[in-house]
Design an enzyme around this catalytic site. Structure first.
Site, PDB file in Angstrom:
ATOM      1  N   ARG A 195      12.803  -8.988  16.382  1.00 18.41           N
ATOM      2  CA  ARG A 195      12.537  -9.908  16.515  1.00 18.41           C
ATOM      3  C   ARG A 195      12.431 -10.817  16.184  1.00 18.41           C
ATOM      4  NH1 ARG A 195      11.892 -10.830  23.086  1.00 18.41           N
ATOM      5  NH2 ARG A 195      12.593  -8.709  23.037  1.00 18.41           N
ATOM      6  N   ASN A 228       0.414  -1.137   0.257  1.00 18.78           N
ATOM      7  CA  ASN A 228       0.167  -0.017  -0.105  1.00 18.78           C
ATOM      8  C   ASN A 228       1.092   1.691   0.001  1.00 18.78           C
ATOM      9  OD1 ASN A 228      -2.604   1.468   0.628  1.00 18.78           O
ATOM     10  ND2 ASN A 228      -3.540   0.007   1.144  1.00 18.78           N
ATOM     11  N   ALA A 275      -1.098  -3.036  13.083  1.00 20.11           N
ATOM     12  CA  ALA A 275      -0.545  -1.706  13.425  1.00 20.11           C
ATOM     13  C   ALA A 275       0.757  -0.987  13.975  1.00 20.11           C
ATOM     14  CB  ALA A 275      -1.711  -1.003  13.218  1.00 20.11           C
ATOM     15  N   ARG A 283      -0.364 -14.985  19.990  1.00 18.21           N
ATOM     16  CA  ARG A 283      -1.514 -15.772  20.257  1.00 18.21           C
ATOM     17  C   ARG A 283      -1.533 -16.484  19.150  1.00 18.21           C
ATOM     18  NH1 ARG A 283      -6.456 -14.923  17.576  1.00 18.21           N
ATOM     19  NH2 ARG A 283      -7.086 -12.932  17.338  1.00 18.21           N
ATOM     20  N   HIS A 294      24.199  -0.226  12.339  1.00 18.73           N
ATOM     21  CA  HIS A 294      24.997   0.283  12.239  1.00 18.73           C
ATOM     22  C   HIS A 294      26.469  -0.239  13.454  1.00 18.73           C
ATOM     23  CE1 HIS A 294      25.206   3.534   9.480  1.00 18.73           C
ATOM     24  NE2 HIS A 294      23.572   4.091   9.901  1.00 18.73           N
TER      25      HIS A 294
END
Length: 207
Positions: A178, A88, A172, A195, A118
């Site tokens: 991770r 989008n 959102a 979940r 960096h």
């Protein structure tokens, strides 16, 4: 530190080594990507030449990929995208490292894929000095992998080194720092698996 020319900056990127993004060969790749994105973003979204234009800078892609735009790639050549991909508005792809995106991936508006990093230690980060006195910065990247059928919702940032498993959904506003397991709903800052997605999440009743 004395500047020593490196044999192949692209090879260093692929090997997850420190690299100098200001090397001429890398600057040329980025300039081509930036100019192509500028042209793409200025075109009418129904122009039949728009989608093919952006595909010219990608490392690999399926013909069915679609970018709503505007979009910004840093290299383009380091991004590989599978079939039926949709992005989008306002996708930012910092593909300083390699970004691999699977099939049927959906990306919401204002998403950033940030395959760049960096060193934290300043002396290492600013350790490249050119003969003219110009100082550059070391970069490195572990890359990003987004597996098949992932949905990344609006305003999400995915950081370097992350793998998002097949069918996962990123809520959102999340910052993904991770790995996210396949088939899980994850959200938050930093994002964490909340979940598993199950048949109870079906919306077939809305058909």
């Amino acid at each position: 530190m004395e500047f020593t020319p490196l044999p192949d900056e692209e090879r260093r990127i692929a090997d997850h080594k420190l690299f100098d993004a200001h090397r001429p060969e890398l600057m040329a790749i980025k300039h081509r990507a930036h100019e192509t994105c500028r042209r793409f973003n200025a075109m009418d979204e129904y122009d039949p030449e728009r989608q093919p234009l952006l595909k010219t800078i990608l490392g690999g892609y399926d013909e069915s990929v679609y970018f709503q735009g505007p979009v910004q790639f840093n290299y383009g050549t380091h991004t590989f995208i599978g079939e039926k991909f949709f992005a989008n508005f306002n996708l930012l792809v910092m593909d300083d490292g390699v970004i691999k995106i699977g099939n049927r991936v959906m990306i919401g508006p204002n998403v950033s894929l940030l395959a760049t990093n960096h060193p934290l230690i300043a002396e290492e980060r600013l350790a490249i000095t050119y003969p003219d006195g110009h100082t550059s910065m070391w970069e490195f990247s572990q890359g990003i992998t987004i597996e098949d059928e992932v949905w990344i919702a609006a305003n999400v940032s995915v950081l370097d080194g992350v793998r998002i498993g097949r069918g996962a959904v990123i809520g959102a506003g999340s910052v993904v720092t991770r790995d996210i397991p396949a088939g899980w709903l994850a959200f938050g800052t930093p994002a964490r698996p909340i979940r598993q997605i199950t048949e109870q999440d079906s919306r077939r009743d809305l058909l």
